[in-house]
Motif scaffolding. Sequence first.
Motif, PDB file in Angstrom:
ATOM      1  N   LYS A   1      49.749  41.833  50.956  1.00 26.42           N
ATOM      2  CA  LYS A   1      50.422  41.386  49.886  1.00 26.42           C
ATOM      3  C   LYS A   1      51.695  41.239  50.584  1.00 26.42           C
ATOM      4  CE  LYS A   1      50.593  41.862  44.865  1.00 26.42           C
ATOM      5  NZ  LYS A   1      49.326  41.264  44.207  1.00 26.42           N
TER       6      LYS A   1
ATOM      7  N   ASN B   1      40.323  43.510  42.352  1.00 28.73           N
ATOM      8  CA  ASN B   1      39.876  42.564  41.408  1.00 28.73           C
ATOM      9  C   ASN B   1      39.008  41.314  41.931  1.00 28.73           C
ATOM     10  OD1 ASN B   1      41.248  44.257  39.337  1.00 28.73           O
ATOM     11  ND2 ASN B   1      43.109  43.423  40.014  1.00 28.73           N
ATOM     12  N   ARG B   2      39.489  40.820  43.145  1.00 26.05           N
ATOM     13  CA  ARG B   2      38.735  39.852  43.689  1.00 26.05           C
ATOM     14  C   ARG B   2      38.635  39.847  45.210  1.00 26.05           C
ATOM     15  NH1 ARG B   2      41.486  33.988  43.803  1.00 26.05           N
ATOM     16  NH2 ARG B   2      40.955  33.628  45.884  1.00 26.05           N
TER      17      ARG B   2
ATOM     18  N   CYS C   1      41.729  40.879  50.394  1.00 20.62           N
ATOM     19  CA  CYS C   1      41.855  41.328  49.045  1.00 20.62           C
ATOM     20  C   CYS C   1      43.535  41.388  48.919  1.00 20.62           C
ATOM     21  CB  CYS C   1      41.355  42.507  48.661  1.00 20.62           C
ATOM     22  SG  CYS C   1      41.681  42.890  47.047  1.00 20.62           S
ATOM     23  N   ASN C   2      43.891  40.404  47.881  1.00 16.14           N
ATOM     24  CA  ASN C   2      45.527  40.495  47.688  1.00 16.14           C
ATOM     25  C   ASN C   2      45.631  40.637  46.205  1.00 16.14           C
ATOM     26  OD1 ASN C   2      44.835  37.890  47.042  1.00 16.14           O
ATOM     27  ND2 ASN C   2      46.551  36.745  48.129  1.00 16.14           N
ATOM     28  N   ASP C   3      44.644  40.688  45.623  1.00 14.00           N
ATOM     29  CA  ASP C   3      44.452  40.952  43.924  1.00 14.00           C
ATOM     30  C   ASP C   3      43.819  42.142  43.719  1.00 14.00           C
ATOM     31  OD1 ASP C   3      44.138  40.591  41.223  1.00 14.00           O
ATOM     32  OD2 ASP C   3      42.807  38.977  41.220  1.00 14.00           O
TER      33      ASP C   3
END
Length: 138
Positions: A16, A61-62, A93-95
């Motif tokens: 992120k 989350n994703r 994953c960045n969510d």
Amino acid sequence: MGKEFQLCGASVIVYKDNKILLQQRKDNKCWAYHGGSVEMGEKVEDAAKRELLEETGLIANRLDLYDVFSGSEQYHVYPDGNEAYIIDIVYLCNDFTGDIRGQESEVLELKWFDFDKLPERLSPPIKSVLIKFCNEKL
């Protein structure tokens, strides 16, 4: 002398804001992304989410499939002498949600790093994968 085996791993690269979250492993004191073995009958994506939650406290989350890595670069001798040929299924994953907290039994520290400022001591089986990912993000 340890035993030789093949291992199917499910891993997650968390990133992120031009940074990547790495963990310093207790077993070899090296830095790595998050992951572990897929359990019998477990879906790979579920294993990746489980390992991420266990090791970091984060909920994915994703997840997006990044790539599958295997071959001689994925050979690794563990501190206990066991030798593994790892098939690593790596997700991005960045969510995510949750509070970052390391798993006491496996993680010494969790820390964010800039893509171009990775720590020197990277865990051998993930080193080439991590460098490839970070170079693609630069």
